[in-house]
Motif scaffolding. Structure first.
Motif, PDB file in Angstrom:
ATOM      1  N   MET A   1      16.501  10.529   3.500  1.00 27.93           N
ATOM      2  CA  MET A   1      15.599  10.702   2.384  1.00 27.93           C
ATOM      3  C   MET A   1      14.986   9.363   1.957  1.00 27.93           C
ATOM      4  N   GLU A   2      15.836   8.339   2.009  1.00 28.26           N
ATOM      5  CA  GLU A   2      15.356   7.023   1.604  1.00 28.26           C
ATOM      6  C   GLU A   2      14.317   6.483   2.578  1.00 28.26           C
ATOM      7  N   THR A   3      14.516   6.699   3.870  1.00 29.16           N
ATOM      8  CA  THR A   3      13.541   6.217   4.846  1.00 29.16           C
ATOM      9  C   THR A   3      12.221   6.958   4.698  1.00 29.16           C
ATOM     10  N   ARG A   4      12.280   8.230   4.322  1.00 28.30           N
ATOM     11  CA  ARG A   4      11.044   9.000   4.136  1.00 28.30           C
ATOM     12  C   ARG A   4      10.238   8.406   2.976  1.00 28.30           C
ATOM     13  N   ASN A   5      10.893   8.066   1.875  1.00 26.69           N
ATOM     14  CA  ASN A   5      10.211   7.449   0.739  1.00 26.69           C
ATOM     15  C   ASN A   5       9.639   6.086   1.125  1.00 26.69           C
ATOM     16  N   HIS A   6      10.422   5.358   1.911  1.00 22.55           N
ATOM     17  CA  HIS A   6       9.970   4.045   2.373  1.00 22.55           C
ATOM     18  C   HIS A   6       8.727   4.177   3.251  1.00 22.55           C
ATOM     19  N   ILE A   7       8.734   5.134   4.163  1.00 25.85           N
ATOM     20  CA  ILE A   7       7.587   5.361   5.049  1.00 25.85           C
ATOM     21  C   ILE A   7       6.377   5.792   4.222  1.00 25.85           C
ATOM     22  N   GLU A   8       6.580   6.682   3.251  1.00 28.63           N
ATOM     23  CA  GLU A   8       5.477   7.134   2.408  1.00 28.63           C
ATOM     24  C   GLU A   8       4.874   5.969   1.609  1.00 28.63           C
ATOM     25  N   LYS A   9       5.713   5.072   1.128  1.00 23.79           N
ATOM     26  CA  LYS A   9       5.219   3.917   0.380  1.00 23.79           C
ATOM     27  C   LYS A   9       4.415   2.985   1.296  1.00 23.79           C
ATOM     28  N   ARG A  10       4.930   2.786   2.514  1.00 25.39           N
ATOM     29  CA  ARG A  10       4.212   1.937   3.469  1.00 25.39           C
ATOM     30  C   ARG A  10       2.862   2.524   3.812  1.00 25.39           C
ATOM     31  N   VAL A  11       2.819   3.843   4.052  1.00 23.78           N
ATOM     32  CA  VAL A  11       1.558   4.501   4.384  1.00 23.78           C
ATOM     33  C   VAL A  11       0.604   4.411   3.204  1.00 23.78           C
ATOM     34  N   ALA A  12       1.102   4.657   1.999  1.00 20.89           N
ATOM     35  CA  ALA A  12       0.259   4.569   0.811  1.00 20.89           C
ATOM     36  C   ALA A  12      -0.282   3.145   0.633  1.00 20.89           C
ATOM     37  N   HIS A  13       0.564   2.171   0.889  1.00 24.08           N
ATOM     38  CA  HIS A  13       0.131   0.776   0.776  1.00 24.08           C
ATOM     39  C   HIS A  13      -0.949   0.458   1.806  1.00 24.08           C
ATOM     40  N   ARG A  14      -0.767   0.921   3.035  1.00 24.30           N
ATOM     41  CA  ARG A  14      -1.765   0.672   4.082  1.00 24.30           C
ATOM     42  C   ARG A  14      -3.081   1.361   3.760  1.00 24.30           C
ATOM     43  N   VAL A  15      -3.009   2.600   3.287  1.00 21.89           N
ATOM     44  CA  VAL A  15      -4.233   3.323   2.931  1.00 21.89           C
ATOM     45  C   VAL A  15      -4.959   2.580   1.820  1.00 21.89           C
ATOM     46  N   LYS A  16      -4.219   2.146   0.825  1.00 21.78           N
ATOM     47  CA  LYS A  16      -4.823   1.401  -0.272  1.00 21.78           C
ATOM     48  C   LYS A  16      -5.471   0.115   0.233  1.00 21.78           C
ATOM     49  N   TYR A  17      -4.789  -0.574   1.135  1.00 18.48           N
ATOM     50  CA  TYR A  17      -5.311  -1.820   1.713  1.00 18.48           C
ATOM     51  C   TYR A  17      -6.607  -1.561   2.469  1.00 18.48           C
ATOM     52  N   TYR A  18      -6.625  -0.541   3.332  1.00 18.14           N
ATOM     53  CA  TYR A  18      -7.817  -0.264   4.126  1.00 18.14           C
ATOM     54  C   TYR A  18      -8.969   0.243   3.272  1.00 18.14           C
ATOM     55  N   VAL A  19      -8.689   1.053   2.266  1.00 19.15           N
ATOM     56  CA  VAL A  19      -9.747   1.518   1.373  1.00 19.15           C
ATOM     57  C   VAL A  19     -10.325   0.339   0.594  1.00 19.15           C
ATOM     58  N   THR A  20      -9.459  -0.521   0.109  1.00 12.55           N
ATOM     59  CA  THR A  20      -9.928  -1.710  -0.614  1.00 12.55           C
ATOM     60  C   THR A  20     -10.753  -2.610   0.300  1.00 12.55           C
ATOM     61  N   SER A  21     -10.288  -2.809   1.522  1.00 10.41           N
ATOM     62  CA  SER A  21     -11.026  -3.641   2.476  1.00 10.41           C
ATOM     63  C   SER A  21     -12.376  -3.023   2.808  1.00 10.41           C
ATOM     64  N   ALA A  22     -12.409  -1.718   3.029  1.00 13.68           N
ATOM     65  CA  ALA A  22     -13.665  -1.042   3.344  1.00 13.68           C
ATOM     66  C   ALA A  22     -14.631  -1.149   2.166  1.00 13.68           C
ATOM     67  N   PHE A  23     -14.122  -0.986   0.949  1.00 15.34           N
ATOM     68  CA  PHE A  23     -14.973  -1.113  -0.230  1.00 15.34           C
ATOM     69  C   PHE A  23     -15.533  -2.532  -0.335  1.00 15.34           C
ATOM     70  N   LYS A  24     -14.710  -3.544  -0.071  1.00 11.28           N
ATOM     71  CA  LYS A  24     -15.176  -4.933  -0.122  1.00 11.28           C
ATOM     72  C   LYS A  24     -16.270  -5.180   0.909  1.00 11.28           C
ATOM     73  N   VAL A  25     -16.077  -4.680   2.130  1.00 10.13           N
ATOM     74  CA  VAL A  25     -17.077  -4.863   3.181  1.00 10.13           C
ATOM     75  C   VAL A  25     -18.376  -4.168   2.792  1.00 10.13           C
TER      76      VAL A  25
END
Length: 141
Positions: free
Chosen positions: A1-25
């Motif tokens: 269960m803990e690894t699932r939350n960790h994976i979800e947080k990592r994915v959410a962080h990556r999505v946020k990073y890419y959306v922010t980067s795309a918006f900046k570009v």
């Protein structure tokens, strides 16, 4: 269960990073286009204000001013100083020059005393050198 939350947080962080980067570009592209449009307008305004009165030339439309600006950029360069002369290259060359010449550099603070030394001891040392050289030449013959 803990690894699932960790994976979800990592994915959410990556999505946020890419959306922010795309918006900046996207924002930078829009800003560059607006800046280019503004520069074209400024060139047109300056040309139409100065050139007809000073030199008797005709006025320009907006697209002619943009074309003139582009032509000037092609002729005179885009601000890099020519091929292979980027600011990074200058810094690298300066750094390499310091490394190469570092061994040859001297502390020139010693040179302030050179004149005093030559007046006091230099003439005596030179005369002693000439005498030694003359004696050695006399012994060799």
């Amino acid at each position: 269960m803990e690894t699932r939350n960790h994976i979800e947080k990592r994915v959410a962080h990556r999505v946020k990073y890419y959306v922010t980067s795309a918006f900046k570009v996207f924002f930078m592209i829009i800003m560059a286009l607006l800046f280019a449009l503004l520069i074209g307008y400024v060139v047109m305004w300056l040309w139409n204000w100065l050139m007809p009165e000073l030199f008797g030339l005709s006025t320009l439309t907006y697209w002619q001013a943009v074309g003139l600006l582009l032509l000037a950029k092609i002729f005179f360069g885009f601000g890099t100083g020519g091929p292979g002369k980027s600011s990074r290259g200058k810094k690298t060359k300066r750094h390499l020059h310091k490394e190469r010449c570092g061994q040859l550099r001297r502390d020139f603070s010693e040179w302030k005393l050179y004149d005093e030394f030559w007046k006091e001891e230099g003439q005596k040392a030179y005369k002693a050198y000439v005498e030694r050289t003359n004696k050695n030449e006399g012994q060799d013959q």
